[in-house]
Each structure stands twice: as C-alpha cells, then as structure tokens.
Design an enzyme around this catalytic site. Structure first.
Site, PDB file in Angstrom:
ATOM      1  CG  HIS A 104      -2.094   0.826   1.266  1.00 19.65           C
ATOM      2  ND1 HIS A 104      -2.422   1.694   0.259  1.00 19.65           N
ATOM      3  CD2 HIS A 104      -3.041   1.011   2.228  1.00 19.65           C
ATOM      4  CE1 HIS A 104      -3.514   2.374   0.600  1.00 19.65           C
ATOM      5  NE2 HIS A 104      -3.903   1.986   1.797  1.00 19.65           N
ATOM      6  CG  HIS A 158      -4.135   0.762  -8.660  1.00 21.82           C
ATOM      7  ND1 HIS A 158      -5.471   0.634  -8.392  1.00 21.82           N
ATOM      8  CD2 HIS A 158      -3.636   1.630  -7.749  1.00 21.82           C
ATOM      9  CE1 HIS A 158      -5.777   1.413  -7.372  1.00 21.82           C
ATOM     10  NE2 HIS A 158      -4.683   2.018  -6.956  1.00 21.82           N
ATOM     11  CG  ASP A 162       2.933   4.674  -4.083  1.00 27.51           C
ATOM     12  OD1 ASP A 162       2.758   5.729  -3.456  1.00 27.51           O
ATOM     13  OD2 ASP A 162       2.239   3.662  -3.922  1.00 27.51           O
TER      14      ASP A 162
END
Ligand SMILES: CC(C)(COP(=O)(O)OP(=O)(O)OC[C@H]1O[C@@H](n2cnc3c(N)ncnc32)[C@H](O)[C@@H]1OP(=O)(O)O)[C@@H](O)C(=O)NCCC(=O)NCCS
Length: 373
Positions: free
Chosen positions: A220, A259, A310
C-alpha cells in the site's frame, strides 16, 4: 445465507457507499466529489482540496484564507507529546512514530463527541508534519526544533521543519500537487480500516491510528519507499533495464507498479511524473529520472504493468532532499483528509461492518479428554 466469495482480497465487491471519490469508473480516472484529479492538481492548493473533501465544497477565497489561518495556529505540540517523541529511537520507522504520535494526541486531546470530529481532524492535519519532523530532527540531529512556523501551507511547513529553511516556490508547489494526489482513494485498505473502526462508533484518533498501520505495508503506502530503494540501485538506464529483466525473470514484485483497480494507467502518475521531470532539471540530475523512465518502459513492454502514483513520487521526493523513510509519512499527512471524511461519512449513516467468512475448517467434533490427545 452469505454470498460466496468471487475472488480473494474482496476484489470488485461493493462494500458500501461513498460520495467522496470515484476510482477508475468509466469516463474518468479519479475524481474527488466530482472534480477531476487533473483539474484539482492544476488549479488548487492542497488546503483547498482538504476543505473540499472534508466539508463537501470548494472554499471561496475568504473561506480558504480563514481555513489556512486556522490550520497555521494549530501547528504546536503539547509538551507531553514532545516527550514521548523524544523517547522513540532513531532507527524506528517514521510510520511507527506517526502511529504513536497520533495515538498519544488522542490521549491528550481526546474526541469526546462526534460534534468535535471536524476540529480534531483539522488539528491532526495541522500538526502531523510537526510530529514527524520534531521526532526526526531530535533523533537524527539532536535538536529540539520550533514547530510553529508561519509558512503558508502544510507542504511548506513540512519542508521548512525538515530542512531548517523555507522551501523554494517550486518545491512548495510540488508538495501541493503531491498532497492533492494522495488525499483520497475510495475503499483502499487503509481507508477501509478507518471505516471499519468508525463503524464501531470508536473515536477519530483510533480510526486514524488504525489506518496508519494499514498504510505502512509495502503493498500500500510503503510502495513509494520501496520504489526509491529500487531506482537507487541502478547506475544507468541500461543497468536498470538489465536488472529489471532479471527481477522479472525471478518473478519479483516491482513496487510502484500495478494497481488493484486501475487496468491500464493510474491518472496520478502522469501528473507527478511531469513534476518529477521539472525537479530533475532543476537539480541537474542525469540519472534518477532517466532510470525511472526506463523502468517504466521495461515494465510496460514486458508485463503491461504501469506506474502507479508511488513510482515517480520516489524520484520527486528525492530531488527535494526528503529522506526515503519519510516518504510514507507524507502520504499520511495527505490521506488523513480522505480517512477522516470517510469516518464522518460512515458515522452519518452507520451500521457496524461485520462481514461473514466462508468456513474451511474441520467438521464439528467433540473435545477429547486431555489425556487422550
Ligand atoms: C497494487 C497491487 C497490490 C495490486 O494487487 P492485485 O490487484 O492483487 O494484482 P495482482 O497481484 O493480482 O496482479 C496480477 C498479476 O500481475 C502481477 N503483478 C502485479 N503487480 C506487479 C508488480 N508490481 N510487479 C510484478 N508483477 C506484478 C502479479 O504477480 C500477478 O501475476 P500472476 O497472475 O502471474 O500471479 C499489486 O499490483 C502490487 O503488489 N504492486 C506493487 C506494490 C505497489 O506499488 N503498491 C501501491 C499500490 S498504489
């Protein structure tokens, strides 16, 4: 009768309602309260978006100025919290520091009634950068910093405390964009944690402390740190290509890619990627950005896996001189808005969240006497 699971990880199952955001719905990649993430990142400051998420509409100029002033006034930390932070070791993970900081704040400034939910959220929004930087500078540099700055924004306050000087306009702008991109994302693991906790009618600090724990994992929020550890291993784009191919051949999971909801791109990536490129030019970098781009093209060519939010955050934060282990705490400083708004939404129409499990254990049996086992 409970419905059979269609797949692991509750993927694709609707687990509740929200008016806060859409993720990967047809026509738009990501919206907060109906506004496209690209427009918000282009036109707004983070505090505007926090106001939108928490209060339901974009602020007027006057409302924004008032909100920012209010947040600025709440940057200080109680002495008892500073003392706790000073006792946390230097090698602790900053996410654990934030988890403890949030929990301690809940002891000192407890939410006694849900009517205080907006006030306790604003207080956390204002002082989380102070918590993380107070601990970081004390444990790493041996200084007790003054956390009450007059910086205009949360992002600038954070960079100022971290580096001991006001950030450039470019760095403050990138912090606005970054905090906007991370602010809200529907029923992800940490938000769902917060909602489950809220559904028991628990207090806001407990909901946020639990969410910090969920965000900490590398699948995460921790992915931005893992992405940095990946790209700094490579000495050139060619080196990156070769080693990425080796990792893929070993079936390693590459952090910062893929994802659970988006199928072929993450709308946050193209935005932060542009800012990472700008920062790379400013820093005179000829390695990190090029290496990151090469990783992106190898992953797409070989696996049809795309960068999530990210991946380019890693190089962007690095160019701003942010230590890798502080990457995920920045995510917290932002996602706090989404978490708190979900807690408020859950409280407004609550039923305790209590799903069922598909039992896979032993058939009913009797307990043998202890001497017969
Ligand atoms: C985000 C993530 C947890 C989504 O998980 P998910 O929805 O369960 O997706 P899956 O793991 O089922 O992915 C499907 C396939 O792609 C592969 N895959 C997915 N992400 C991958 C990655 N980052 N690197 C390598 N392979 C990956 C999986 O191994 C799986 O292959 P398989 O079918 O041969 O087992 C996953 O993509 C991941 O672990 N990414 C890296 C961590 C990360 O960046 N997290 C931040 C998310 S914003």
């Amino acid at each position: 009768m409970a419905k059979q699971l269609s797949g692991a990880g509750l993927r694709g199952q609707v687990a509740g309602k929200t008016a806060l955001s859409t993720v990967g719905k047809s026509g738009s990649g990501l919206t907060y309260r109906g506004y496209d993430i690209k427009d918000l990142a282009d036109q707004c400051q983070f505090e505007e978006v926090a106001y939108l998420i928490l209060k339901g509409q974009l602020p007027t100029q006057h409302e924004l100025a008032q909100y920012k002033t209010q947040l600025k006034q709440q940057r200080g930390l109680p002495q008892a919290l500073k003392e706790v932070l000073e006792r946390i070791p230097k090698d602790a993970h900053p996410m654990d520091v934030l988890r403890t900081g949030c929990s301690m704040l809940g002891n000192l400034e407890t939410e006694h009634a849900f009517t205080e939910q907006q006030a306790v959220t604003d207080r956390m929004l204002a002082c989380f950068p102070s918590i993380i930087c107070y601990w970081y500078r004390f444990s790493h540099d041996g200084v007790r910093i003054e956390v009450e700055t007059d910086d205009d924004s949360i992002g600038a306050h954070f960079l100022h405390l971290l580096h001991g000087k006001k950030p450039s306009a470019l760095h403050e702008q990138v912090m606005h964009v970054s905090l906007i991109l991370y602010a809200e994302h529907e029923f992800n693991a940490s938000t769902f944690t917060a909602r489950v906790c809220a559904s028991t009618l628990s207090d806001m600090h407990s909901c946020i402390t639990g969410a910090i724990g969920s965000l900490r994992g590398p699948l995460h929020g921790g992915a931005n740190e893992a992405a940095m550890e990946l790209i700094e291993q490579f000495s050139s784009p060619e080196d990156a290509e070769q080693k990425m191919l080796e990792k893929l051949a070993r079936k390693e999971k590459i952090m910062g890619f893929g994802h659970a909801i988006y199928a072929d791109s993450d709308p946050r990536n193209e935005i932060i990627k542009q800012w990472s490129e700008k920062l790379s030019e400013e820093a005179g970098d000829d390695l990190l950005y090029a290496v990151s781009e090469r990783c992106e093209s190898v992953m797409w060519r070989e696996k049809k896996l795309f960068c999530n939010a990210d991946f380019f955050h890693a190089s962007a934060y690095n160019f701003m001189g942010i230590p890798t282990k502080l990457f995920t705490p920045i995510f917290v400083m932002s996602r706090l808005t989404g978490w708190a708004a979900h807690v408020m939404e859950q409280r407004a129409d609550n039923r305790i969240i209590r799903p069922s499990a598909e039992y896979t254990g032993e058939a009913p049996r009797s307990v043998p006497a202890i001497e017969q086992r």
